[in-house]
Design a protein around this motif. Structure first.
Motif, PDB file in Angstrom:
ATOM      1  N   GLU A  93      48.602  14.424 -42.397  1.00 55.15           N
ATOM      2  CA  GLU A  93      47.400  14.855 -43.527  1.00 55.15           C
ATOM      3  C   GLU A  93      47.765  13.914 -44.671  1.00 55.15           C
ATOM      4  O   GLU A  93      46.528  13.633 -45.326  1.00 55.15           O
ATOM      5  CB  GLU A  93      47.687  16.265 -44.066  1.00 55.15           C
ATOM      6  CG  GLU A  93      47.546  17.331 -42.929  1.00 55.15           C
ATOM      7  CD  GLU A  93      47.975  18.670 -43.322  1.00 55.15           C
ATOM      8  OE1 GLU A  93      47.938  18.844 -44.570  1.00 55.15           O
ATOM      9  OE2 GLU A  93      47.848  19.635 -42.531  1.00 55.15           O
ATOM     10  N   ARG A  94      48.891  13.317 -45.254  1.00 59.16           N
ATOM     11  CA  ARG A  94      48.767  12.508 -46.415  1.00 59.16           C
ATOM     12  C   ARG A  94      48.324  11.492 -46.072  1.00 59.16           C
ATOM     13  O   ARG A  94      47.617  10.583 -46.925  1.00 59.16           O
ATOM     14  CB  ARG A  94      50.384  12.455 -46.558  1.00 59.16           C
ATOM     15  CG  ARG A  94      50.746  11.783 -47.900  1.00 59.16           C
ATOM     16  CD  ARG A  94      52.104  11.763 -47.968  1.00 59.16           C
ATOM     17  NE  ARG A  94      52.440  11.046 -49.254  1.00 59.16           N
ATOM     18  CZ  ARG A  94      52.540   9.891 -49.628  1.00 59.16           C
ATOM     19  NH1 ARG A  94      52.553   8.974 -48.715  1.00 59.16           N
ATOM     20  NH2 ARG A  94      52.806   9.628 -50.837  1.00 59.16           N
ATOM     21  N   TRP A  95      48.506  10.550 -44.851  1.00 60.30           N
ATOM     22  CA  TRP A  95      47.824   9.213 -44.545  1.00 60.30           C
ATOM     23  C   TRP A  95      46.477   9.447 -44.704  1.00 60.30           C
ATOM     24  O   TRP A  95      45.895   8.414 -44.954  1.00 60.30           O
ATOM     25  CB  TRP A  95      48.602   9.069 -43.173  1.00 60.30           C
ATOM     26  CG  TRP A  95      49.843   8.705 -43.370  1.00 60.30           C
ATOM     27  CD1 TRP A  95      50.816   8.355 -44.276  1.00 60.30           C
ATOM     28  CD2 TRP A  95      50.848   8.736 -42.176  1.00 60.30           C
ATOM     29  NE1 TRP A  95      52.171   8.050 -43.948  1.00 60.30           N
ATOM     30  CE2 TRP A  95      52.038   8.242 -42.636  1.00 60.30           C
ATOM     31  CE3 TRP A  95      50.746   8.794 -40.848  1.00 60.30           C
ATOM     32  CZ2 TRP A  95      53.270   8.382 -41.730  1.00 60.30           C
ATOM     33  CZ3 TRP A  95      51.915   8.803 -39.769  1.00 60.30           C
ATOM     34  CH2 TRP A  95      52.967   8.453 -40.296  1.00 60.30           C
ATOM     35  N   ALA A  96      46.164  10.491 -43.887  1.00 59.44           N
ATOM     36  CA  ALA A  96      44.494  10.646 -44.045  1.00 59.44           C
ATOM     37  C   ALA A  96      43.891  10.828 -45.354  1.00 59.44           C
ATOM     38  O   ALA A  96      42.970  10.273 -45.524  1.00 59.44           O
ATOM     39  CB  ALA A  96      44.114  11.939 -43.067  1.00 59.44           C
ATOM     40  N   LYS A  97      44.616  11.582 -46.301  1.00 57.23           N
ATOM     41  CA  LYS A  97      44.265  11.760 -47.404  1.00 57.23           C
ATOM     42  C   LYS A  97      44.243  10.434 -48.315  1.00 57.23           C
ATOM     43  O   LYS A  97      43.274  10.171 -49.146  1.00 57.23           O
ATOM     44  CB  LYS A  97      45.170  12.747 -48.194  1.00 57.23           C
ATOM     45  CG  LYS A  97      44.801  13.357 -49.774  1.00 57.23           C
ATOM     46  CD  LYS A  97      45.858  13.844 -50.293  1.00 57.23           C
ATOM     47  CE  LYS A  97      45.400  14.514 -51.887  1.00 57.23           C
ATOM     48  NZ  LYS A  97      46.422  15.410 -52.354  1.00 57.23           N
ATOM     49  N   ILE A  98      45.282   9.783 -48.343  1.00 57.26           N
ATOM     50  CA  ILE A  98      45.166   8.436 -49.104  1.00 57.26           C
ATOM     51  C   ILE A  98      44.369   7.492 -48.303  1.00 57.26           C
ATOM     52  O   ILE A  98      44.414   6.044 -48.887  1.00 57.26           O
ATOM     53  CB  ILE A  98      46.728   8.220 -49.587  1.00 57.26           C
ATOM     54  CG1 ILE A  98      47.497   7.855 -48.114  1.00 57.26           C
ATOM     55  CG2 ILE A  98      47.363   9.074 -50.300  1.00 57.26           C
ATOM     56  CD1 ILE A  98      48.975   7.272 -48.697  1.00 57.26           C
ATOM     57  N   GLY A  99      44.183   7.532 -47.230  1.00 57.75           N
ATOM     58  CA  GLY A  99      43.265   6.551 -46.470  1.00 57.75           C
ATOM     59  C   GLY A  99      44.047   5.231 -46.117  1.00 57.75           C
ATOM     60  O   GLY A  99      43.597   4.136 -46.452  1.00 57.75           O
ATOM     61  N   VAL A 100      45.214   5.146 -45.479  1.00 59.50           N
ATOM     62  CA  VAL A 100      46.204   4.273 -45.373  1.00 59.50           C
ATOM     63  C   VAL A 100      45.400   3.024 -44.634  1.00 59.50           C
ATOM     64  O   VAL A 100      45.399   1.830 -44.983  1.00 59.50           O
ATOM     65  CB  VAL A 100      47.525   4.564 -44.678  1.00 59.50           C
ATOM     66  CG1 VAL A 100      48.319   3.287 -44.326  1.00 59.50           C
ATOM     67  CG2 VAL A 100      48.326   5.627 -45.537  1.00 59.50           C
ATOM     68  N   TYR A 101      44.812   3.504 -43.466  1.00 59.37           N
ATOM     69  CA  TYR A 101      44.166   2.401 -42.751  1.00 59.37           C
ATOM     70  C   TYR A 101      43.202   1.604 -43.446  1.00 59.37           C
ATOM     71  O   TYR A 101      42.903   0.455 -43.403  1.00 59.37           O
ATOM     72  CB  TYR A 101      43.584   2.962 -41.289  1.00 59.37           C
ATOM     73  CG  TYR A 101      43.125   2.248 -40.191  1.00 59.37           C
ATOM     74  CD1 TYR A 101      43.732   1.419 -39.407  1.00 59.37           C
ATOM     75  CD2 TYR A 101      41.682   1.720 -40.400  1.00 59.37           C
ATOM     76  CE1 TYR A 101      43.320   0.319 -38.592  1.00 59.37           C
ATOM     77  CE2 TYR A 101      41.035   0.892 -39.394  1.00 59.37           C
ATOM     78  CZ  TYR A 101      41.908   0.402 -38.668  1.00 59.37           C
ATOM     79  OH  TYR A 101      41.453  -0.540 -37.807  1.00 59.37           O
ATOM     80  N   ASP A 102      42.399   2.424 -44.241  1.00 51.54           N
ATOM     81  CA  ASP A 102      41.123   1.871 -44.822  1.00 51.54           C
ATOM     82  C   ASP A 102      41.576   0.878 -45.969  1.00 51.54           C
ATOM     83  O   ASP A 102      41.204  -0.282 -46.105  1.00 51.54           O
ATOM     84  CB  ASP A 102      40.351   2.859 -45.101  1.00 51.54           C
ATOM     85  CG  ASP A 102      39.368   3.469 -43.969  1.00 51.54           C
ATOM     86  OD1 ASP A 102      39.401   2.746 -42.895  1.00 51.54           O
ATOM     87  OD2 ASP A 102      39.102   4.722 -44.216  1.00 51.54           O
ATOM     88  N   ARG A 103      42.624   1.260 -46.477  1.00 47.46           N
ATOM     89  CA  ARG A 103      43.193   0.549 -47.547  1.00 47.46           C
ATOM     90  C   ARG A 103      43.978  -0.664 -47.383  1.00 47.46           C
ATOM     91  O   ARG A 103      43.915  -1.723 -47.875  1.00 47.46           O
ATOM     92  CB  ARG A 103      44.333   1.529 -48.538  1.00 47.46           C
ATOM     93  CG  ARG A 103      43.338   2.394 -49.146  1.00 47.46           C
ATOM     94  CD  ARG A 103      44.453   3.593 -49.942  1.00 47.46           C
ATOM     95  NE  ARG A 103      45.121   2.626 -51.070  1.00 47.46           N
ATOM     96  CZ  ARG A 103      46.132   3.307 -51.927  1.00 47.46           C
ATOM     97  NH1 ARG A 103      46.098   4.630 -51.817  1.00 47.46           N
ATOM     98  NH2 ARG A 103      46.868   2.372 -52.633  1.00 47.46           N
ATOM     99  N   LEU A 104      44.498  -0.699 -46.108  1.00 42.17           N
ATOM    100  CA  LEU A 104      44.836  -1.836 -45.598  1.00 42.17           C
ATOM    101  C   LEU A 104      43.947  -2.772 -45.194  1.00 42.17           C
ATOM    102  O   LEU A 104      44.117  -4.344 -45.228  1.00 42.17           O
ATOM    103  CB  LEU A 104      45.674  -1.505 -44.199  1.00 42.17           C
ATOM    104  CG  LEU A 104      47.121  -0.836 -44.500  1.00 42.17           C
ATOM    105  CD1 LEU A 104      47.725  -0.612 -42.891  1.00 42.17           C
ATOM    106  CD2 LEU A 104      48.099  -1.757 -45.170  1.00 42.17           C
TER     107      LEU A 104
END
Length: 991
Positions: free
Chosen positions: A34-45
């Motif tokens: 849930e945390r990764w989805a919230k901060i958008g890790v994949y998109d931010r990379l």
């Protein structure tokens, strides 16, 4: 301790951390997701600029069921590839995808219809296709969440689906490239056919299982003998012998087959040009025998005895009359055993051709092979090359595997049932054929055999070879398409791609794919089903497939089709009036017929490079993937079809690397099966242990071979995880309150710390080379052994004293600096594998709403840390230490001492260089003793030695002095300082 001695425990620098020893992964992992989805890790990379591109293209799983352990292995390996390359400085993109068309989904909808008493053929095809689409959509959503639960990163919000309108339009467009470049043709030849599913199958859709088949020995009578003229091994006429070979008339040629149902379609018998044959006569028979005294038989000499044994003849009941040269055989013509039978209506009256063929063997059977070219590819090719197909092709078997209704004796009989009964798919055709052959005296013997046999991997039903009109891509036809850098045919380009353009992991994958490409036939593109992308082509009414204008090849028509598919999807092909719509104004719609077969789903998935890599913003500039990664079965599946498709439309393979994993077996090495109760379900493993344990199992196994999993193996994996977790916990505790002010340069550090840095430099190369070559087992093994052996059991054990008891010393600062350097490397090195745990470790030190280990790169490691001379020195130090610790362990076991700090051993060292090395460091700290005495004097006979470390001996002595109440060392100066009961070092720390 004296009553007035202070309690020094609170003055120690003990580790401080809230990082729990118990992971609680099943509960906590969803929180990180849930945390990764919230901060958008994949998109931010993706926002990181200036990074080289790296794309793993997803081989699409089928959207029709929950994940099995093979899915978990597959997706986890892919995730490790993607994450590791991202953390090594690439823009590593991953678009997950799904295969949505095809028979498995269609089969499910048909099952639902049958349960409701509905007939699929009575439902409008577009309505049926919509049901299939809805079914696939549901499973895509379920599988997406199951893949995400494994910790797999990727563009989950925008995956690719082969049933998306754009995908269907591109698949059709790619097919029409085959139409336009001349590789597409319609032919009638034997293909693997599923009577149960009523469609042609490709090799990739077939799996092999043991099957019990009827086996029969059938008699073909010699009815013509033309000794002056015969067909030789090549089919050419050759001079006959002068011999009067009339003794062959009336003799029987015996064939052996495991497919009695093909006998009604027999058109010829063939023999081997290089084998020895003889004429044999029956001289006696036992009871219950179908042979008669005086009958003569033609057989291969090597197989005659075993053939007669099958007919129950014993030695002495048959005799060899004479040699029969193959030139003599070539002059004969045979009669079908059913010829002249009452009620046969002349069906089998034509004499049967008899000639040599290269595929005959004398290893089993009789040395003769019966030919039904409609049901065997070798026979088909033989008579095609002879220009005799029109005389030998039959159409006796219908789509459902039944004989045509007007076939004498056998009309309507089923080769296979459409549903297994008592585990058997066997229909009534084989028995009917055998019974009739017995009735007419056409059988020599019969029996049963268990052998490996092709089955549909979807319905699990046996398949047959059946001649039907199908659409093919010719892989040896010269292409004039301007893409000939790697050859002028699909096969040439595929072989060149394998040899020049693609790297295989493991290398055996190259050999497998290469051998398949060398020998494969033309690609069967058509399926007689409903749920798929149609073969978007039109044929000229009244024309023959061999006519030059049989296929409509028109770029404007093709463009209209693609535009319609983009707007409305492939369903539009099946709507009323579509043909007129796309042909109107270009050609007369009435002059053309629309093809309604659908494409092989392997063409769908083989085309994915076009609508994912080429067309998407997160694709690649050249439409070529850096990696395709799938199971070993995909050498005949996705790797294979992608290669064929890419070579036909791009001129080369659409990938640069092919990585292959094996199959997953149970702990005993058995194939997993629900019936055996030995399946391992990913969801259950995750509920018990967490996804990181499943990921760790993947990392610990050699995925390039078949791997095993089960309860005991998972317990071992969990134990490895606990050991590694404790290492990370120790580092976190020791780094509490560490700041940049505590850091010192490597040049200021003691040798022990510089040795650790050297090991980090070595490991950095191992890890990054391993990740680049997809060797996760090698990466994890190296890091795990370093963390648990060299760190926990050596470095941490030694430096615990300095970390806990030193004041603000260079030694303690150096140790904490090294711990920080270790932390950044171990967490990032292991993050692609233990995605949840390393995030937890990272956040323990670097909390924050936007913090994540998955948004940082693996640190660059200075080359200056590498110090081979220092490493060689410390290899000697560690060898000598092993002798000391082994000697002290004996004293502990015998309860002479309770801890190594009670000892002050004398160490005798024969080698001068090693003795000097040990004297140049604090060897007592390294051995965790209160004192140590090093000498080059000859060692006493009772000195402790280790055979594997010659030249080092240890004599045990107890330490002199009192026990420091703070560090527990036993030293002479304890009690002589301003702080009571402590040694000099601890007194300085307290001051």
């Amino acid at each position: 301790m004296c009553a007035d001695t202070p309690e020094y425990k609170d003055t120690l620098n003990l580790p401080k951390t809230d990082f729990p020893m118990r992971a609680g992964l099943p509960k906590r992992e969803p929180e990180w997701l849930e945390r990764w989805a919230k901060i958008g890790v994949y998109d931010r990379l993706r926002e990181k600029e200036g990074r080289p591109s790296f794309v793993l293209h997803d081989g699409p799983p089928y959207a029709n069921g929950h994940l099995h352990i093979g899915h978990a292995l597959n997706k986890t390996i892919k995730d490790m590839i993607v994450r590791s390359h991202q953390m090594m400085g690439f823009d590593s993109r991953y678009v997950p995808g799904w295969d949505c068309h095809g028979l498995p989904i269609e089969w499910k909808i048909e099952e639902q219809y049958r349960a409701q008493g509905k007939n699929k053929d009575e439902v409008p095809i577009v309505d049926f296709r919509q049901e299939c689409r809805k079914f696939a959509e549901g499973w895509v959503d379920i599988q997406r969440e199951e893949f995400k639960r494994l910790g797999v990163t990727g563009n989950w919000a925008n995956p690719y689906l082969t049933m998306d309108f754009h995908a269907e339009a591109v698949i059709a467009d790619e097919f029409m490239k085959f139409l336009m470049n001349g590789t597409l043709y319609q032919g009638s030849k034997p293909v693997m056919w599923s009577p149960v599913e009523e469609t042609a199958l490709a090799e990739a859709e077939v799996e092999y299982h043991d099957k019990e088949s009827f086996t029969i020995w059938v008699k073909f009578k010699v009815v013509e003998n033309r000794p002056g003229l015969g067909a030789g091994a090549s089919g050419d006429e050759v001079p006959g012998q002068a011999r009067d070979a009339g003794d062959l008339l009336g003799a029987y040629v015996v064939i052996w087959t495991t497919t009695p149902w093909t006998i009604p379609s027999n058109k010829a018998v063939v023999f081997g040009a290089d084998y020895a044959y003889g004429l044999y006569e029956v001289t006696g028979t036992p009871e219950e025998c179908w042979l008669k005294v005086g009958e003569k038989y033609l057989l291969a000499d090597k197989l005659a005895a075993q053939t007669f044994a099958k007919a129950r003849l014993e030695d002495g009941q048959w005799t060899r009359v004479r040699d029969v040269p193959t030139e003599e055989l070539a002059a004969l013509a045979l009669q079908h055993p059913l010829a002249g039978a009452e009620g046969a209506n002349g069906e089998w009256d034509d004499v049967r051709d008899f000639r040599a063929a290269p595929f005959v063997t004398d290893e089993e059977g009789t040395g003769f092979v019966h030919c039904a070219p409609s049901h065997g590819m070798e026979e088909y090719e033989l008579y095609r090359d002879l220009g005799m197909l029109e005389q030998v092709i039959t159409y006796n078997v219908m789509d459902d595997g039944s004989f045509r209704e007007d076939l004498p004796f056998f009309g309507g009989r089923q080769i296979l049932r459409n549903k297994a009964k008592n585990g058997s798919w066997e229909g009534d055709a084989n028995k009917a054929v055998m019974d009739k052959l017995i009735e007419v005296g056409g059988l020599l013997a019969r029996g049963k055999i268990k052998h490996s046999y092709p089955h549909s991997w979807r319905s699990k039903a046996p398949v047959i070879y059946r001649n039907t009109p199908q659409w093919f891509a010719a892989i040896d036809r010269t292409l004039d398409d301007g893409m000939g850098s790697y050859g002028s045919t699909i096969r040439e380009r595929a072989l060149a791609s394998i040899d020049q353009l693609v790297k295989f992991t493991p290398q055996t994958g190259r050999n497998r794919l290469h051998s398949m490409m060398e020998t494969r036939p033309d690609w069967v593109l058509s399926r007689q089903r409903a749920w798929g992308v149609p073969l978007t082509c039109f044929t000229k009414a009244g024309a023959l497939p061999t006519d030059a204008d049989y296929l409509l090849r028109n770029a404007e028509v093709n463009a209209r089709i693609v535009a319609a598919f983009e707007a409305e999807g492939a369903d539009v092909w099946f709507t009323e009036g579509f043909k007129a719509k796309v042909l109107d104004g270009i050609v007369d719609p009435e002059a053309y017929e629309q093809v309604f077969d659908v494409l092989d789903v392997w063409f769908d998935s083989g085309s994915t490079h076009a609508f994912v890599l080429r067309d998407r913003a997160d694709g690649t500039e050249d439409g070529i993937a850096d990696v395709y990664m799938e199971g070993t079965d995909q050498h005949r599946g996705w790797f294979h079809s992608s290669m064929l498709q890419g070579c036909g439309t791009k001129g080369r393979a659409p990938y640069r690397n092919v990585v292959t994993h094996g199959f997953t077996l149970d702990e005993k090495g058995n194939k997993m099966s629900k019936s055996l109760g030995n399946t391992i379900v990913p969801e259950e493993v995750i509920k018990q242990y967490g996804a990181d344990i499943l990921r760790l199992w993947v990392a610990q196994t050699d995925y390039t071979a078949d791997q095993r999993i089960g309860p005991e193996i998972l317990k071992g994996v969990a134990d490895s995880y606990r050991r590694l977790r404790n290492t990370m916990r120790y580092m976190l505790g020791s780094l509490a309150d560490f700041t940049e002010a505590d850091r010192i340069e490597a040049s200021e550090m003691p040798e022990l710390e510089r040795w650790v840095l050297h090991r980090l430099a070595e490991l950095d190369e191992v890890v990054k080379t391993g990740y680049k070559s997809f060797d996760f087992q090698g990466v994890f093994s190296a890091v795990f052994n370093f963390a648990t052996v060299e760190l926990s059991a050596f470095y941490f054990d030694i430096r615990k004293d300095a970390l806990y008891c030193d004041g603000d010393t260079t030694r303690r600062r150096a140790a904490r600096t090294v711990l920080d350097l270790l932390f950044h490397r171990l967490t990032t090195w292991l993050a692609p594998i233990l995605v949840f745990t390393m995030e937890e470790v990272w956040l323990e030190r670097f909390p924050g709403e936007d913090s994540s280990v998955h948004m940082v790169d693996m640190p660059e490691t200075p080359a200056a840390w590498r110090d081979d001379a220092l490493a060689a020195k410390w290899a000697g130090v560690r060898r000598a230490r092993r002798v000391v610790t082994a000697a002290l362990e004996i004293q502990r076991t015998e309860k002479v001492i309770g801890a190594s700090l009670e000892a002050a051993p004398v160490v005798h060292v024969e080698e001068a260089d090693l003795l000097a090395a040990l004297k140049s460091i604090a060897f007592d700290d390294i051995c965790i003793t209160s004192a140590i005495y090093l000498t080059g004097d000859p060692m006493p006979n009772d000195a402790f030695r280790l055979p594997e470390v010659p030249g080092v001996g240890v004599v045990f002595e107890k330490a002199d002095g009192d026990k420091c109440q703070r560090c527990w060392k036993i030293l002479p100066d304890v009690g002589t300082h301003s702080h009571a009961g402590v040694c000099n070092r601890c007194n300085d720390a307290l001051s």
